[in-house]
Write a protein that holds these residues in place. Structure first.
Motif, PDB file in Angstrom:
ATOM      1  N   HIS A  98       0.844  -1.192   0.000  1.00 55.33           N
ATOM      2  CA  HIS A  98       0.000   0.000   0.000  1.00 55.33           C
ATOM      3  C   HIS A  98       0.871   1.230   0.000  1.00 55.33           C
ATOM      4  O   HIS A  98       1.759   1.371   0.848  1.00 55.33           O
ATOM      5  CB  HIS A  98      -0.913  -0.007   1.227  1.00 55.33           C
ATOM      6  CG  HIS A  98      -1.809   1.176   1.301  1.00 55.33           C
ATOM      7  ND1 HIS A  98      -1.594   2.206   2.185  1.00 55.33           N
ATOM      8  CD2 HIS A  98      -2.910   1.500   0.605  1.00 55.33           C
ATOM      9  CE1 HIS A  98      -2.542   3.111   2.029  1.00 55.33           C
ATOM     10  NE2 HIS A  98      -3.350   2.705   1.082  1.00 55.33           N
ATOM     11  N   ASN A 102      -2.268   6.185   5.093  1.00 57.38           N
ATOM     12  CA  ASN A 102      -3.412   5.790   5.900  1.00 57.38           C
ATOM     13  C   ASN A 102      -3.585   4.275   5.864  1.00 57.38           C
ATOM     14  O   ASN A 102      -4.273   3.745   4.988  1.00 57.38           O
ATOM     15  CB  ASN A 102      -4.683   6.487   5.404  1.00 57.38           C
ATOM     16  CG  ASN A 102      -5.878   6.193   6.283  1.00 57.38           C
ATOM     17  OD1 ASN A 102      -5.772   5.497   7.287  1.00 57.38           O
ATOM     18  ND2 ASN A 102      -7.020   6.717   5.898  1.00 57.38           N
ATOM     19  N   PRO A 103      -2.994   3.537   6.813  1.00 55.34           N
ATOM     20  CA  PRO A 103      -3.109   2.084   6.807  1.00 55.34           C
ATOM     21  C   PRO A 103      -4.551   1.591   7.018  1.00 55.34           C
ATOM     22  O   PRO A 103      -4.895   0.488   6.609  1.00 55.34           O
ATOM     23  CB  PRO A 103      -2.201   1.621   7.938  1.00 55.34           C
ATOM     24  CG  PRO A 103      -1.983   2.809   8.794  1.00 55.34           C
ATOM     25  CD  PRO A 103      -2.179   4.003   7.927  1.00 55.34           C
ATOM     26  N   ASP A 104      -5.402   2.427   7.614  1.00 51.34           N
ATOM     27  CA  ASP A 104      -6.804   2.020   7.799  1.00 51.34           C
ATOM     28  C   ASP A 104      -7.519   1.868   6.461  1.00 51.34           C
ATOM     29  O   ASP A 104      -8.517   1.159   6.356  1.00 51.34           O
ATOM     30  CB  ASP A 104      -7.544   3.063   8.646  1.00 51.34           C
ATOM     31  CG  ASP A 104      -7.041   3.095  10.076  1.00 51.34           C
ATOM     32  OD1 ASP A 104      -6.490   2.071  10.536  1.00 51.34           O
ATOM     33  OD2 ASP A 104      -7.189   4.150  10.717  1.00 51.34           O
ATOM     34  N   GLU A 105      -6.971   2.507   5.418  1.00 49.48           N
ATOM     35  CA  GLU A 105      -7.591   2.448   4.105  1.00 49.48           C
ATOM     36  C   GLU A 105      -7.611   1.022   3.546  1.00 49.48           C
ATOM     37  O   GLU A 105      -8.494   0.667   2.794  1.00 49.48           O
ATOM     38  CB  GLU A 105      -6.805   3.373   3.152  1.00 49.48           C
ATOM     39  CG  GLU A 105      -7.438   3.557   1.809  1.00 49.48           C
ATOM     40  CD  GLU A 105      -6.675   4.562   0.979  1.00 49.48           C
ATOM     41  OE1 GLU A 105      -7.325   5.449   0.413  1.00 49.48           O
ATOM     42  OE2 GLU A 105      -5.439   4.445   0.872  1.00 49.48           O
ATOM     43  N   ALA A 107      -7.644  -1.775   5.488  1.00 47.33           N
ATOM     44  CA  ALA A 107      -8.207  -2.685   6.486  1.00 47.33           C
ATOM     45  C   ALA A 107      -9.646  -2.999   6.116  1.00 47.33           C
ATOM     46  O   ALA A 107     -10.590  -2.524   6.736  1.00 47.33           O
ATOM     47  CB  ALA A 107      -8.113  -2.071   7.877  1.00 47.33           C
TER      48      ALA A 107
END
Length: 108
Positions: A98, A102-105, A107
Motif C-alpha cells: 500500500h 493511511n493504513p486504515d484504508e 483494512a
C-alpha cells in the motif's frame, strides 16, 4: 463495508469455478500436458480468483475509496505462486503493498 451476501456469493461461485477448472487441468495433465504447463495453467487460474475477489471487495466500497485503493494498492504473489509454479495443492502466498499514509484504508 462489504456486503457479506455479495462477497459470499462471489466466493461460492469462485469455489465452483475453481473446482471445475482444476478438474479440466487435471484431465489435460492425464492426456499428456507437461508439468510446467500444468503449473502455468494452475497459476493463471489462481490469478483469476485473486483478481475477482479483490474486485468484488472493491465493488462493495464507495467509488472514491475503491478508486483510491486501485491507485495505491498492489497485490503481489509470493513463493511458488509468485514464480508461476503452482502445484495442485499449493498454498497461495500474497502480500498487499500500500502506497500512502493511511493504513486504515486497506483494512477491509
Amino acid at each position: 463495508m462489504p456486503s457479506s451476501s455479495s462477497i459470499s456469493d462471489t466466493v461460492q461461485a469462485l469455489r465452483i469455478g475453481l473446482s471445475n477448472d482444476r478438474e479440466k487441468i487435471r484431465e489435460m495433465h492425464n492426456r499428456g500436458l507437461d508439468g510446467p504447463r500444468v503449473s502455468a495453467k494452475l497459476t493463471t487460474l489462481v490469478d483469476t480468483v485473486v483478481v475477482r475477489l479483490f474486485e468484488a471487495a472493491l465493488n462493495e466500497l464507495e467509488a472514491t475509496a475503491a478508486d483510491s485503493l486501485r491507485a495505491n494498492v498492489a497485490v503481489v504473489g509470493l513463493g511458488s505462486y509468485g514464480r508461476r509454479q503452482c502445484a495442485p495443492c499449493s498454498d497461495v502466498d500474497l502480500m498487499i503493498l500500500h502506497q500512502g499514509g493511511n493504513p486504515d484504508e486497506v483494512a477491509l
